[in-house]
Design a protein around this motif. Sequence first.
Motif, PDB file in Angstrom:
ATOM      1  N   LYS A   1       0.971  -1.160   0.004  1.00 11.33           N
ATOM      2  CA  LYS A   1       0.078   0.145  -0.022  1.00 11.33           C
ATOM      3  C   LYS A   1       0.876   1.354   0.027  1.00 11.33           C
ATOM      4  N   LEU A   2       1.596   1.514  -1.005  1.00 11.90           N
ATOM      5  CA  LEU A   2       2.593   2.541  -1.405  1.00 11.90           C
ATOM      6  C   LEU A   2       2.167   3.338  -2.683  1.00 11.90           C
ATOM      7  N   LEU A   3       2.523   4.484  -2.990  1.00 11.75           N
ATOM      8  CA  LEU A   3       2.236   4.970  -4.509  1.00 11.75           C
ATOM      9  C   LEU A   3       1.071   5.089  -4.633  1.00 11.75           C
ATOM     10  N   ARG A   4      -0.082   5.364  -3.703  1.00  9.59           N
ATOM     11  CA  ARG A   4      -1.621   5.145  -4.059  1.00  9.59           C
ATOM     12  C   ARG A   4      -2.141   6.571  -4.813  1.00  9.59           C
ATOM     13  N   LYS A   5      -1.425   7.419  -4.243  1.00 10.84           N
ATOM     14  CA  LYS A   5      -1.953   8.987  -4.572  1.00 10.84           C
ATOM     15  C   LYS A   5      -1.343   9.718  -5.655  1.00 10.84           C
ATOM     16  N   ILE A   6      -0.552   9.163  -6.400  1.00 10.43           N
ATOM     17  CA  ILE A   6       0.211   9.753  -7.411  1.00 10.43           C
ATOM     18  C   ILE A   6      -0.712  10.567  -8.248  1.00 10.43           C
TER      19      ILE A   6
ATOM     20  N   ASN B   1      -0.234  12.307 -11.439  1.00  8.30           N
ATOM     21  CA  ASN B   1       0.521  12.546 -12.667  1.00  8.30           C
ATOM     22  C   ASN B   1       0.062  11.866 -13.770  1.00  8.30           C
ATOM     23  N   SER B   2      -0.186  12.744 -14.991  1.00  8.63           N
ATOM     24  CA  SER B   2      -0.941  12.224 -16.069  1.00  8.63           C
ATOM     25  C   SER B   2      -0.159  10.971 -16.701  1.00  8.63           C
ATOM     26  N   TYR B   3       1.297  10.949 -16.617  1.00 11.94           N
ATOM     27  CA  TYR B   3       2.095   9.771 -17.018  1.00 11.94           C
ATOM     28  C   TYR B   3       1.683   8.774 -16.407  1.00 11.94           C
ATOM     29  N   PHE B   4       1.833   8.481 -15.115  1.00 12.82           N
ATOM     30  CA  PHE B   4       1.403   7.584 -14.172  1.00 12.82           C
ATOM     31  C   PHE B   4       0.026   7.099 -14.569  1.00 12.82           C
TER      32      PHE B   4
ATOM     33  N   PRO C   1       0.806   3.472 -25.219  1.00 13.64           N
ATOM     34  CA  PRO C   1       0.331   4.308 -26.305  1.00 13.64           C
ATOM     35  C   PRO C   1      -0.418   5.631 -26.247  1.00 13.64           C
ATOM     36  N   MET C   2      -0.197   6.631 -27.259  1.00 17.63           N
ATOM     37  CA  MET C   2      -0.487   8.053 -26.985  1.00 17.63           C
ATOM     38  C   MET C   2      -1.843   8.253 -26.620  1.00 17.63           C
ATOM     39  N   LYS C   3      -2.859   7.445 -26.873  1.00 20.36           N
ATOM     40  CA  LYS C   3      -4.363   7.569 -26.662  1.00 20.36           C
ATOM     41  C   LYS C   3      -4.481   7.620 -25.152  1.00 20.36           C
ATOM     42  N   TYR C   4      -3.885   6.915 -24.402  1.00 20.63           N
ATOM     43  CA  TYR C   4      -3.993   6.924 -22.929  1.00 20.63           C
ATOM     44  C   TYR C   4      -3.612   8.285 -22.458  1.00 20.63           C
ATOM     45  N   PHE C   5      -2.422   8.787 -23.016  1.00 19.26           N
ATOM     46  CA  PHE C   5      -2.009   9.984 -22.506  1.00 19.26           C
ATOM     47  C   PHE C   5      -3.152  11.091 -22.831  1.00 19.26           C
ATOM     48  N   ARG C   6      -3.651  11.143 -24.152  1.00 17.50           N
ATOM     49  CA  ARG C   6      -4.887  12.064 -24.463  1.00 17.50           C
ATOM     50  C   ARG C   6      -5.943  12.072 -23.542  1.00 17.50           C
ATOM     51  N   GLU C   7      -6.460  10.735 -23.161  1.00 16.83           N
ATOM     52  CA  GLU C   7      -7.493  10.679 -22.374  1.00 16.83           C
ATOM     53  C   GLU C   7      -7.213  11.061 -20.969  1.00 16.83           C
ATOM     54  N   GLN C   8      -5.983  11.000 -20.550  1.00 15.28           N
ATOM     55  CA  GLN C   8      -5.658  11.539 -19.311  1.00 15.28           C
ATOM     56  C   GLN C   8      -5.773  13.288 -19.369  1.00 15.28           C
ATOM     57  N   ARG C   9      -5.458  13.764 -20.506  1.00 18.63           N
ATOM     58  CA  ARG C   9      -5.189  15.060 -20.513  1.00 18.63           C
ATOM     59  C   ARG C   9      -6.614  15.762 -20.711  1.00 18.63           C
ATOM     60  N   SER C  10      -7.518  15.033 -21.365  1.00 19.04           N
ATOM     61  CA  SER C  10      -8.836  15.416 -21.732  1.00 19.04           C
ATOM     62  C   SER C  10      -9.453  15.221 -20.293  1.00 19.04           C
ATOM     63  N   ARG C  11      -9.355  14.433 -19.407  1.00 19.48           N
ATOM     64  CA  ARG C  11      -9.762  14.332 -17.838  1.00 19.48           C
ATOM     65  C   ARG C  11      -9.327  15.654 -17.206  1.00 19.48           C
ATOM     66  N   ALA C  12      -8.133  16.030 -17.215  1.00 16.08           N
ATOM     67  CA  ALA C  12      -7.778  17.059 -16.385  1.00 16.08           C
ATOM     68  C   ALA C  12      -8.537  18.351 -16.599  1.00 16.08           C
TER      69      ALA C  12
END
Length: 150
Positions: free
Chosen positions: A101-106, A108-111, A139-150
């Motif tokens: 139970k570590l690194l749970r609250k990161i 960051n769009s990359y992670f 794949p880039m589609k997951y980065f774009r997905e994260q950016r659109s949620r931010a």
Amino acid sequence: MNFIIVLASFLAMEAVAWFTHKYLMHGLLWSLHKDHHKKESSGFFEHNDFFFLIFAIPGIISLYIGMEAGYNYLFWIGLGITIYGLCYFLVHDIFIHQRFKLLRKIDNSYFKAIRRAHKMHHKHLGKEDGECFGMLWVPMKYFREQRSRA
């Protein structure tokens, strides 16, 4: 020059991990990997954990032989492999699967993209029709997905 060898080895391991995950873990060695997708045991360890040893052996051998030869290029290759193994453990086992139970609250769009891509990988319970076999390259589609949620 040693830094370049370590970096090249580290980056090459992403390709090795992708290839072995797609063609061996989801192929010939599915019997060791399937409990990672289907949770067949309730214990802490999975058969899939044997891959930790399989991947560690070349790194350990390279470190040892390279050290015995006066810290030649094999040592630095082994160091790159070992650092990749540590990153794999931190990202896959701790961050993504929360085996500790570590690194749970990161936040960051990359992670977040890594976590989403891995989730998409695990939506396939069988060895066929998989996607997202890498660990650090997403794949880039997951980065774009994260950016659109931010």
